[in-house]
Design an enzyme around this catalytic site. Sequence first.
Site, PDB file in Angstrom:
ATOM      1  N   ASN A 107       0.413   5.758  -0.228  1.00 15.12           N
ATOM      2  CA  ASN A 107      -0.490   6.896  -0.332  1.00 15.12           C
ATOM      3  C   ASN A 107       0.309   8.176  -0.119  1.00 15.12           C
ATOM      4  OD1 ASN A 107      -2.179   8.932   1.607  1.00 15.12           O
ATOM      5  ND2 ASN A 107      -3.462   8.097  -0.018  1.00 15.12           N
ATOM      6  N   HIS A 155      12.470  -1.339   3.750  1.00 13.72           N
ATOM      7  CA  HIS A 155      12.720  -0.336   4.788  1.00 13.72           C
ATOM      8  C   HIS A 155      13.916   0.547   4.446  1.00 13.72           C
ATOM      9  CE1 HIS A 155       9.798  -1.283   7.991  1.00 13.72           C
ATOM     10  NE2 HIS A 155       9.825  -2.503   7.471  1.00 13.72           N
ATOM     11  N   HIS A 188       0.855  -1.187   0.000  1.00 12.69           N
ATOM     12  CA  HIS A 188       0.000   0.000   0.000  1.00 12.69           C
ATOM     13  C   HIS A 188       0.893   1.240   0.000  1.00 12.69           C
ATOM     14  CE1 HIS A 188      -1.509   3.273   2.716  1.00 12.69           C
ATOM     15  NE2 HIS A 188      -2.467   3.275   1.824  1.00 12.69           N
ATOM     16  N   GLY A 211     -18.176  11.529   0.650  1.00 10.10           N
ATOM     17  CA  GLY A 211     -19.000  11.244  -0.523  1.00 10.10           C
ATOM     18  C   GLY A 211     -18.181  10.827  -1.719  1.00 10.10           C
ATOM     19  N   GLY A 212     -17.036  10.197  -1.461  1.00  8.93           N
ATOM     20  CA  GLY A 212     -16.178   9.739  -2.551  1.00  8.93           C
ATOM     21  C   GLY A 212     -16.794   8.572  -3.305  1.00  8.93           C
TER      22      GLY A 212
END
Length: 301
Positions: free
Chosen positions: A106, A143, A104, A256-257
């Site tokens: 972001n 890492h 993941h 509200g995505g």
Amino acid sequence: MDFEAVKDYFADLQSRIVEALQMADGQNFMHDSWQRPEGGGGVSCVIEEGGVLERGGVNFSHVTGDRLPPSASAGRPELAGRSFEAAGLSLVLHPRNPYAPTVHMNVRCFMAKKANEEPVWWFGGGMDLTPYYGYAEDARHFHRTCQQALAPYGESLHPHFKQWCDDYFYLKHRKEPRGIGGIFFDDFHEPGFEQSFAMVKSVGDAFLHAYLPLLQRRKDCEYGERERDFQAYRRGRYVEFNLVYDRGTLFGLQSGGRTESILMSLPPIVKWRYDWQPEAGSEEAKLYTDFLIAKDWLAVP
């Protein structure tokens, strides 16, 4: 601050990551543009049943609204109720091969606005690795790449962001981490806009260096039904975290995505069992004893 530059960077990062993943997988992502009635929109790039990726999504979004959702103002309650603008890129990759880890990443930027006041802005993001069968060399590489991305912006950032990641991606009801961590940060603004943005770009640019070598190394490992079964069981932990704790998921739903884009992070095949325990000494047990524990992976020989 130059919010347009932030949006342009996130959109370009999406294109670069998708192009690299298509080359690694051998199949193309579907591109799905969407508009949000309340303001803004985005582009969801999704692959399902690919050559390597069982499901993967790389999503860019830019949304605006009249009221900052509670999940976005949790760290700064004094900003609750302000109008907002947010842009970000979020990705989750679920390879088919159980020996290849889920990942993941972001990166995002928020701006809270109030009439007659300067906007309040901050960055957040990070990346983390969720293996099903652990390899120390993979953990070290992931890492180390995170540490190298942060090093130019202060030696204290990596240990701080690593601990933040360990604390954040933790299933309190299971008393176990989701994976082996990485880095996580939020409400980052202290160095000023230019320096903060530069750090976020370094993190975003590091993703392919952190993950692609691991995917290439593990995607062709031989596996059977036992490994797939354990993978599906451990994927259940991923689902539990995303639906119970993840602030990005909560922000998307509260603001509200687009539900399809928000929930593309969930794996396609998942299993739950009642009070299951791995066989002592097995490779499955080693995930718990050797990897799902607090560890300084940079110090592991």
